[in-house]
Design a protein around this motif. Structure first.
Motif, PDB file in Angstrom:
ATOM      1  N   SER A 161    -144.091 -56.319 -82.823  1.00 39.55           N
ATOM      2  CA  SER A 161    -143.506 -55.935 -84.220  1.00 39.55           C
ATOM      3  C   SER A 161    -142.301 -56.732 -84.469  1.00 39.55           C
ATOM      4  CB  SER A 161    -143.382 -54.342 -84.295  1.00 39.55           C
ATOM      5  OG  SER A 161    -142.636 -54.074 -83.721  1.00 39.55           O
ATOM      6  N   LEU A 162    -142.092 -56.870 -85.757  1.00 42.67           N
ATOM      7  CA  LEU A 162    -140.874 -57.312 -86.292  1.00 42.67           C
ATOM      8  C   LEU A 162    -140.457 -56.218 -87.391  1.00 42.67           C
ATOM      9  CD1 LEU A 162    -141.716 -61.082 -86.334  1.00 42.67           C
ATOM     10  CD2 LEU A 162    -140.205 -59.959 -84.814  1.00 42.67           C
ATOM     11  N   ASP A 163    -139.207 -56.309 -87.802  1.00 43.61           N
ATOM     12  CA  ASP A 163    -138.824 -55.539 -89.097  1.00 43.61           C
ATOM     13  C   ASP A 163    -138.838 -56.461 -90.118  1.00 43.61           C
ATOM     14  OD1 ASP A 163    -138.359 -53.509 -87.585  1.00 43.61           O
ATOM     15  OD2 ASP A 163    -135.982 -53.798 -87.338  1.00 43.61           O
ATOM     16  N   PHE A 164    -139.457 -55.820 -91.254  1.00 42.57           N
ATOM     17  CA  PHE A 164    -139.309 -56.545 -92.598  1.00 42.57           C
ATOM     18  C   PHE A 164    -138.816 -55.744 -93.621  1.00 42.57           C
ATOM     19  CE2 PHE A 164    -142.888 -58.402 -90.247  1.00 42.57           C
ATOM     20  CZ  PHE A 164    -142.767 -59.579 -90.608  1.00 42.57           C
ATOM     21  N   PRO A 165    -137.992 -56.263 -94.631  1.00 40.17           N
ATOM     22  CA  PRO A 165    -137.539 -55.519 -95.577  1.00 40.17           C
ATOM     23  C   PRO A 165    -138.130 -54.591 -96.357  1.00 40.17           C
ATOM     24  CG  PRO A 165    -137.225 -57.738 -96.137  1.00 40.17           C
ATOM     25  CD  PRO A 165    -138.155 -57.793 -94.935  1.00 40.17           C
ATOM     26  N   ASN A 166    -137.691 -53.387 -96.862  1.00 36.57           N
ATOM     27  CA  ASN A 166    -138.228 -52.528 -97.886  1.00 36.57           C
ATOM     28  C   ASN A 166    -137.610 -52.970 -99.008  1.00 36.57           C
ATOM     29  OD1 ASN A 166    -140.041 -51.282 -96.198  1.00 36.57           O
ATOM     30  ND2 ASN A 166    -138.626 -49.818 -95.537  1.00 36.57           N
ATOM     31  N   PRO A 167    -137.949 -52.567-100.385  1.00 37.98           N
ATOM     32  CA  PRO A 167    -139.432 -52.095-100.574  1.00 37.98           C
ATOM     33  C   PRO A 167    -140.747 -53.058-100.566  1.00 37.98           C
ATOM     34  CG  PRO A 167    -138.527 -52.474-102.562  1.00 37.98           C
ATOM     35  CD  PRO A 167    -137.641 -53.087-101.485  1.00 37.98           C
ATOM     36  N   GLY A 168    -140.379 -54.174-100.071  1.00 35.91           N
ATOM     37  CA  GLY A 168    -141.574 -55.087-100.088  1.00 35.91           C
ATOM     38  C   GLY A 168    -142.615 -54.836 -98.906  1.00 35.91           C
ATOM     39  N   ALA A 169    -142.113 -54.593 -97.799  1.00 40.35           N
ATOM     40  CA  ALA A 169    -143.081 -54.316 -96.736  1.00 40.35           C
ATOM     41  C   ALA A 169    -143.953 -52.976 -96.989  1.00 40.35           C
ATOM     42  CB  ALA A 169    -142.255 -53.881 -95.401  1.00 40.35           C
TER      43      ALA A 169
END
Length: 143
Positions: A51-59
């Motif tokens: 897993s990788l972290d993706f920015p919110n709110p896009g994710a």
């Protein structure tokens, strides 16, 4: 003048994960299970998903919209995040989600200037591709 290459990374996410992602809704980022990077499948040697972290709110918006987008876009496009890289440093500058949301670094409000010509052209192409599906979805909703 030498030809330029697109400077980007493409991530395909596995959507169905035990427990879901709703607990990350109010966080700055959401860890998403990545199954493919730049067209290459990731090996699952340990039995755990990478897993990788993706920015919110896009994710989070992408996760919430998946069930609606998948029948129109297809599973792969509805699960794909494109990360665009700085033309000089190679650092991430912006991310494009299937919902056509763009998340960019706060310190670079003019992030398009940090992309090379081919990356800007690709970003435009990818946005138009998603917009066609989103417009089709909107038309189907109105019927």
């Amino acid at each position: 003048m030498k030809p330029t290459k697109k400077r980007k990374n493409t991530y395909v996410i596995q959507q169905n994960v035990f427990g879901g992602y709703s607990v990350f809704e109010l966080c700055q980022s959401t860890p998403l299970a990545v199954v493919e990077i730049n067209g290459k499948s990731l090996e699952q040697k340990t039995g755990w998903l990478n897993s990788l972290d993706f920015p919110n709110p896009g994710a989070i918006d992408m996760i919430k919209s998946f069930k609606v987008l998948e029948p129109v876009m297809g599973k792969k496009l509805a699960s794909t995040i494109v990360e665009y890289l700085d033309k000089e440093t190679g650092e991430p500058v912006a991310m494009l989600f299937p919902t056509n949301d763009i998340m960019y670094r706060e310190d670079l409000p003019d992030f398009l200037n940090r992309l090379n010509h081919m990356s800007r052209k690709d970003l435009h192409y990818q946005m138009m591709k998603r917009a066609r599906y989103l417009n089709l979805l909107q038309k189907n909703k109105q019927k």
